[in-house]
Write a protein that holds these residues in place. Structure first.
Motif, PDB file in Angstrom:
ATOM      1  N   ASP A  24     -35.171 -22.275  85.365  1.00  0.00           N
ATOM      2  CA  ASP A  24     -33.776 -21.956  85.138  1.00  0.00           C
ATOM      3  C   ASP A  24     -32.759 -22.556  85.709  1.00  0.00           C
ATOM      4  O   ASP A  24     -32.743 -22.547  86.909  1.00  0.00           O
ATOM      5  CB  ASP A  24     -33.584 -20.473  85.108  1.00  0.00           C
ATOM      6  N   GLY A  25     -31.761 -23.234  85.257  1.00  0.00           N
ATOM      7  CA  GLY A  25     -30.595 -23.639  85.902  1.00  0.00           C
ATOM      8  C   GLY A  25     -30.866 -25.144  86.368  1.00  0.00           C
ATOM      9  O   GLY A  25     -30.086 -25.688  86.984  1.00  0.00           O
ATOM     10  N   ASP A 200     -32.190 -25.134  91.948  1.00  0.00           N
ATOM     11  CA  ASP A 200     -30.709 -24.945  91.793  1.00  0.00           C
ATOM     12  C   ASP A 200     -30.284 -23.439  92.460  1.00  0.00           C
ATOM     13  O   ASP A 200     -29.448 -22.903  92.179  1.00  0.00           O
ATOM     14  CB  ASP A 200     -30.154 -24.686  90.498  1.00  0.00           C
ATOM     15  N   ASP A 204     -35.044 -21.724  96.053  1.00  0.00           N
ATOM     16  CA  ASP A 204     -35.735 -23.388  96.044  1.00  0.00           C
ATOM     17  C   ASP A 204     -35.300 -23.982  97.203  1.00  0.00           C
ATOM     18  O   ASP A 204     -35.869 -25.113  97.568  1.00  0.00           O
ATOM     19  CB  ASP A 204     -34.913 -24.193  95.017  1.00  0.00           C
TER      20      ASP A 204
END
Ligand SMILES: [Mg+2]
Length: 247
Positions: A24-25, A200, A204
């Motif tokens: 996601d992202g 992102d 992370d």
């Protein structure tokens, strides 16, 4: 102000690299709800080609549960690390629980259901390894939900509060993306290759730090990691960079 760098010349050639990708992202745009994510038509083919070029040295590394990634990417045959490093579908397709700590998952699910009732408009996501509360559609509850999560994490054992984009999550305390990648890097087919990580989100950053320290490359999306080697502005830019890299 960060530099948008779409040049793949910083990346080791695929023959010497292994690749870890947030979802996601990073590969897909963030949607109002986790189920609402739209997988671009070119992503499945790109992941297939990356799998081939890297000899299977590729893993998706997500805060979602593995089953949620499988729902959105049914054709992906590579390794999937889910729950922020708490579980993995390995190269044989076998589910492995990575984090060895005991967590009260049932308690986390009960807690999340109660939060969902108490704060109208928040989204409740029950995971095999924890639970997440999404407040993208009810941002007024962010502080209340964060406080409630902190209190619950203090009262229970083995769970930690995890912040992410418009969500607060309870994950196993001993699980994180960096340690999951570190354990993969000790064995075949990853050992000896230069790790590349693209992400992102706050979750992370330790994984990016690990990859840089291991002689690899960090790709930061939307400025999440100012000292990453490559800065990109969108999932579309990530996909384009990886496509160019394959040549
Ligand atoms: Mg992400």
């Amino acid at each position: 102000m960060h530099v948008h760098d779409t040049n793949h010349s910083h990346l080791p050639v695929p023959q010497r690299a292994c690749l870890f990708l947030d979802f996601d992202g990073t590969l897909v745009n963030i949607a109002p709800t986790p189920d609402g994510v739209v997988v671009p038509t070119d992503l499945t083919a790109l992941l297939d080609d990356l799998c081939d070029a890297l000899g299977g040295r590729i893993a998706l590394v997500s805060g979602r549960g593995v089953s949620s990634i499988e729902t959105h990417l049914p054709a992906f045959v590579g390794i999937v690390i889910g729950g922020h490093g708490a579980e993995m579908r390995d190269q044989n397709g076998t589910m492995v629980r990575l984090a060895g700590c005991d967590t009260d998952t049932a308690g986390a699910h009960d807690w999340a259901r109660q939060v969902g009732l108490k704060y109208p408009g928040v989204g409740v996501e029950l995971k095999r390894t924890g639970a997440a509360i999404h407040f993208r559609q009810a941002p007024e509850w962010e502080l209340s939900v964060r406080r409630a999560a902190e209190v619950f994490a203090d009262e229970t054992t083995g769970l930690a509060v995890q912040e992410s984009h418009m969500a607060i999550e309870l994950r196993p305390k001993c699980a994180n993306k960096a340690s999951a990648i570190e354990s993969l890097m000790r064995a075949n087919p990853f050992a000896g290759y230069r790790p590349i990580f693209a992400g992102d989100d706050q979750t992370d950053r330790p994984a990016m730090d690990f990859c840089q320290a291991a002689g690899g490359i960090a790709i930061s999306v939307n400025g999440i990691h100012p000292t990453a080697d490559i800065q990109l502005g969108s999932p579309r830019a990530v996909r384009a960079l990886l496509r160019d890299w394959l040549g």
